[in-house]
Design an enzyme around this catalytic site. Structure first.
Site, short mmCIF file in Angstrom:
data_model
loop_
_atom_site.label_atom_id
_atom_site.label_comp_id
_atom_site.label_asym_id
_atom_site.label_seq_id
_atom_site.Cartn_x
_atom_site.Cartn_y
_atom_site.Cartn_z
N GLY A 140 0.92 -1.29 0.52
CA GLY A 140 0.21 0.39 0.12
C GLY A 140 1.31 1.33 0.19
N GLY B 167 17.88 -7.43 25.17
CA GLY B 167 16.80 -7.04 25.89
C GLY B 167 15.14 -8.42 25.16
CG HIS C 21 -5.56 -20.27 49.20
ND1 HIS C 21 -4.00 -19.49 49.67
CD2 HIS C 21 -5.54 -20.80 50.73
CE1 HIS C 21 -3.72 -20.24 50.16
NE2 HIS C 21 -4.81 -21.35 51.20
#
Lengths: 471, 585
Positions: free
Chosen positions: B188, B256, B532
């Site tokens: 595009g 990273g 829990h």
């Protein structure tokens, strides 16, 4: 990160808040680790880098809570150590004066290395300082003050035979992989002295371990046990030979592949319930036969193998084996494995179809096998297809011995030397005949006492009337 | 997967997003839910009444998209360039809003995330996680398990990653087709105002008009100069995800998210890893405390070493019987430091925007280091700093926050705006995760960032931490390594940042990111109930541990009684920040 030194206070309840540094009187520091180089000194204690976790190999000093000259009491935090897991306060076990800090803040030391000296009183401070000096001087040139493993490593230079294929590219020298570097640090191996065997002459973790005299981890053993499913159920139960503490000054030579295989087989054999039956056999006629066929290249080994094979043909159960603990496996062939000592090991070339081939063909085969064995060119089928093993130590004058049954076979025959013996025959006449003792070890799951006795009787008959061997 | 550059990028996002963010939180209780969408107060009631009608429109559009011309003589209401996760998110929301939508894809549907990023890497990490567990004899033994031997089939692992990508790709394609989004193939290009041309080699190019255009062209791996990529021994994440080999020793340039995740994969499969990081510290984008712990858990015990403060100035692939050569220079002095010889090198130095050939010059837009400049509403800015009407840019191409879900959220935000509802996305509520074992996740500010903001704006922050070692479920799994950390305003209880390192951290972060998005404060969320025993109790404990600054009680300072004015002020502050305030209403 300016606030880094603060110990992690995540959960005081779960992390042991303070670990005690093992500070032991230098003279009394015990055990095998430092035996020998200890000089008894008065009341100067070393503070050691503690092991703060099971995986910690070295620790970094974040900060010293006590400075040189400070008086500390038992239980005082003296240093903050950063381990692979967390920062922790480390406290001293003893009262005293911090005489010398050996490892300043920001530096690392291996677990167990002295990081400071503690003097009991003012008078001993100079003494401690002298010792610190001594330690500092000793460090660089001498081999590092050794944790246990090094004791073995230092005296024995890295095995040199492997060094033969010298790295071609000179530039690659000294390149070590990340794990190799870690191990070298941990075991204090000087990488400059290690010859790399990895790609491009790189130093691999294995090279470092070899240089440090560490045997490969028990991992391969576990793999081996798993890859031998036949023996697996019992083999798993067999205790792996416990690793004993290294002996200071001893040279450690790792097993070759062959030796490792022998070791593995021998350990596995412990899972088999064996028993032994001995039998005396008169060999005068066999010796006569031997003298006759010797010029045709027939050896005593082949004659014995042939005789065993013929006896086995009549007692197939002795040629069978128990492979799964539930059934008999009757072998279609009679393949006699013959133990041969070779340089640095033992191998069992197999005379295939020993019952069917004549002694001359067997002799030819045997010659080929021995040649191949010496050249280490035996194919797996040449040494692993045996159904019965023959081991002969007669040539050394051994009169009788006891063999270990190799895994996967039903019986093994141990043959002693043939010796002139005074024999009384059934009429009570004495004569001197050559007699040898054979001793068969068999797996009692498949071979019972009577089976073995009957087999031995047959075998003895063949030996005592050996004409059939030449047929 | 995200670039190492993200930290610096998100820092800029903080500055721009900061002002808008606190607004929803301040609104009276009843409207708070809307904070997520950042609507103007007038909208909600309108929106609710409209919803059924709009749904009907959506259905109609879905059934007949293509036949019905876009309003105002345009071919489409919305054309999205790029069918990655950002474009997909925008397209789905646009259809829901009744917009006639087309998406132009020049490569493959799903973009980087699905085909060369987050998705296949998760498949590899799933394998590495299991390998790690099986290899950890100590761990297994303590659970009472016996594992005799483990191994893997490289090709089968690679196939798993590839199959996953294909599956997700077809899911994505189908979901758009089912809704009636036109998928146009080709590259595009913006040829003018509200006009896009697309086409691929060998086919005639077509031109379409659109009321609004979203650029969502994403990014490609960034390769610094001096590095020669051969795809075999020196490669980027694009190649690495195919797992064509598992080298004995691989250097990973950049520590990273991408580098860290791959180090997890490679070390689990038996490789040794050397990190090369330009900054002085590994994992520079993370909260320093988390980075420190991550180093202890994810780096030090593994077969990994590292060089920090160095650039890889030259990397030569293995050839002519030589290994991969990596020349390291000091990041500051630029002096040659060392030459590494390794079997392979993975370049994980971040990602560069893919914005070439978009035709931005046709509309007077100049990219900055390749990124399309946008304002806080993702509206594209031209060279003169003016908003280009009807043109938006989302995702990696604008560089605000290079995360797949950020792109999607930005896309949804844009669709909201073009549907007539102003919307500003709060980037500080977007979580990020690194899928190592254990995982790392975060949302909002790091502690240093929060301190800086606090200094600037004159408030105080508090930090609380909890450990996975105190969590029942984590202990049951024998995975006690990890911490969670909460940074909040001491006075108002506003959550500024949450960082987690530990088992399933990536799944745990959303309670915190939702709280930030919705403006929920610690004193409120601490009453929320957690099942829990679950890992979510790590956060529960974190919220419960948070204490607000005690309100100033005059009696507490008898020696220096406050002046009347201060007294009134403190009373008002207290009233505003009181937890009871909402309950009373």
């Amino acid at each position: 990160m300016a606030t880094a030194p603060a110990p992690l206070s995540l959960s005081a309840s779960t992390l042991p808040a303070r670990l005690r540094a093992a500070a032991v009187p230098a003279g009394a520091r015990g055990g095998q680790t430092r035996r020998g180089r200890m000089v008894v000194r008065a009341k100067i204690r070393e503070i050691f880098m503690p092991a703060l976790s099971s995986t910690m190999t070295e620790g970094k000093i974040v900060s010293w809570s006590a400075a040189e000259g400070d008086r500390v009491n038992k239980g005082d935090a003296v240093v903050v150590v950063e381990s692979d897991k967390a920062d922790m306060d480390v406290e001293t076990f003893h009262d005293g004066i911090v005489a010398a800090v050996l490892v300043p803040a920001g530096e690392s030391a291996p677990v167990g290395a002295p990081i400071a000296l503690l003097a009991e009183s003012e008078e001993e401070v100079p003494l401690a300082l002298a010792k610190a000096q001594e330690l500092a001087n000793g460090q660089p040139q001498q081999a590092p003050p050794a944790p246990a493993e090094d004791a073995a490593a230092t005296p024995s230079p890295p095995p040199s035979p492997a060094a033969a294929p010298a790295p071609v590219a000179a530039g690659t020298k000294g390149i070590a992989s990340p794990q190799a570097k870690k191990l070298a640090k941990q075991h204090r191996v000087d990488l400059a002295k290690v010859t790399g065997t990895g790609p491009y002459g790189r130093i691999t973790p294995e090279d470092v371990e070899a240089a440090a005299g560490i045997q490969p981890k028990p991992k391969p053993a576990a793999v081996a046990a798993a890859s031998a499913p036949v023996a697996a159920p019992s083999a798993a139960a067999v205790p792996q030979a416990a690793v004993l503490p290294p002996v200071p000054g001893a040279t450690v030579v790792p097993f070759t592949t062959m030796q490792a295989a022998v070791s593995k087989n021998m350990v596995e054999s412990l899972a088999v319930p064996t028993f032994r039956v001995g039998y005396p056999i008169v060999t005068d006629k066999l010796d006569e036969l031997y003298e006759k066929v010797k010029p045709k290249g027939v050896t005593m080994t082949v004659l014995l193998a042939k005789a065993a094979a013929m006896a086995l043909a009549q007692h197939p159960v002795v040629n069978a084996s128990c492979r799964d603990g539930k059934s008999f496996t009757y072998n279609s062939n009679i393949n006699i494995a013959v133990a041969v000592a070779i340089d640095g090991g033992l191998i069992t070339p197999v005379l295939q179809d020993a019952d069917k081939l004549d002694i001359y063909l067997l002799s030819q085969n045997w010659k080929d096998l021995v040649k191949k064995a010496r050249a280490k060119q035996l194919q797996p089928n040449d040494y692993s297809s045996g159904t019965f093993t023959l081991s002969n130590l007669g040539m050394f004058g051994v009169d009788r011995f006891d063999a270990i049954l190799p895994p996967g076979q039903g019986a093994i025959m141990a043959v002693g030397a043939s010796k002139p013996t005074v024999v009384a025959d059934k009429d009570g006449f004495f004569s001197v005949k050559s007699k040898m003792l054979v001793n068969v070890t068999a797996d009692h799951r498949t071979v019972y006492g009577a089976d073995l006795a009957a087999f031995l009787q047959t075998f003895a008959k063949i030996i005592e009337d050996p004409e059939s061997l030449t047929l | 997967m995200q670039s190492t550059a993200a930290a610096s990028v998100s820092a800029s996002a903080i500055a721009s997003g900061g002002g808008a963010r606190s607004e929803p939180a301040r609104r009276p209780g009843g409207l708070r839910v809307c904070g997520l969408r950042g609507e103007s107060p007038a909208c909600p009631s309108l929106r609710i009444s409209q919803a059924p009608a709009r749904l009907a429109v959506a259905r109609a559009a879905a059934a007949t998209n293509g036949a019905v011309a876009g309003s105002g003589g345009f071919d489409y209401d919305l054309v999205i360039i790029g069918a990655g996760v950002g474009g997909h998110g925008a397209a789905l929301h646009a259809v829901e809003e009744g917009l006639k939508t087309a998406i132009i894809e020049g490569d493959v549907v799903g973009g980087t995330c699905v085909n060369r990023g987050c998705v296949p890497s998760k498949a590899l990490l799933a394998v590495s996680g299991r390998m790690r567990e099986l290899h950890d004899e100590h761990h297994m033994k303590s659970l009472g398990l016996q594992v005799s031997s483990t191994g893997y089939d490289r090709q089968a692992v690679a196939d798993h990653a590839n199959n996953l990508a294909s599956k997700i790709r077809s899911n994505l394609t189908n979901s758009m087709k089912a809704l009636g989004v036109d998928i146009l193939t080709g590259v595009g290009t913006i040829v003018g105002k509200q006009k896009v041309r697309y086409g691929k080699v060998g086919f005639p190019e077509k031109e379409i008009t659109a009321r609004n255009i979203i650029i969502a062209t994403g990014s490609t791996p960034f390769v610094p100069k001096g590095i020669e990529i051969d795809g075999k021994t020196v490669f980027t994440s694009d190649h690495a995800l195919k797992l064509e080999s598992v080298p004995d020793w691989i250097a990973i340039v950049g520590s990273g998210y991408i580098g860290l995740e791959f180090s997890d994969v490679y070390t689990a499969l038996g490789s040794e890893v050397t990190f090369v990081e330009a900054l002085d510290q590994l994992m520079p984008g993370f909260d320093p405390e988390i980075a420190k712990l991550a180093q202890r858990v994810l780096i030090n015990p593994r077969k990994i070493d590292y060089h920090t403060g160095v650039f890889a100035s030259k990397i030569t692939p293995a050839k002519d019987g030589k290994p991969v050569l990596i020349e390291l220079i000091d990041a500051k002095t630029k002096e040659h430091k060392e030459t590494l010889e390794v079997d392979a090198a993975l370049i994980a130095t971040g990602r560069a925007p893919f914005t070439k050939g978009l035709g931005l010059e046709n509309i007077n837009v100049v990219t900055q280091r390749g990124f399309v400049p946008v304002d806080e509403r993702m509206r594209v800015m031209d060279a003169d700093g003016n908003v280009v009407p009807n043109l938006y840019c989302i995702g990696d191409a604008n560089g605000k926050l290079m995360l797949a879900h950020a792109a999607s959220a930005q896309g949804i935000s844009v669709v909201e705006q073009i549907s007539g509802r102003d919307h500003i996305l709060n980037h500080l509520s977007i979580p990020a995760a690194c899928f190592t074992h254990p995982e790392i996740s975060m949302v909002g500010l790091t502690e240093p960032q929060a301190r800086e903001k606090a200094d600037k704006e004159g408030f105080e922050i508090s930090v609380v931490k909890t450990s996975f070692k105190a969590n029942t479920k984590a202990l049951a799994e024998n995975e006690g390594d990890g911490i969670a950390k909460l940074i909040y305003r001491s006075d108002t209880g506003e959550i500024l940042g949450v960082h987690i390192l530990g088992l399933h951290a990536a799944d745990l972060i959303h309670e915190a990111s939702n709280a930030i998005a919705l403006g929920t404060r610690v004193q409120d969320i601490k009453f929320a109930v957690h099942a829990h025993p679950t890992l979510s109790e790590v956060l529960d404990e974190l919220f419960k541990a948070a204490k607000l600054q005690p309100r100033e009680v005059p009696d507490s300072k008898p020696s220096q009684p406050p002046q009347p004015l201060l007294k009134v002020l403190s009373f008002i502050t207290a009233l505003l920040s009181s937890p009871k305030r909402d309950q009373q209403r």
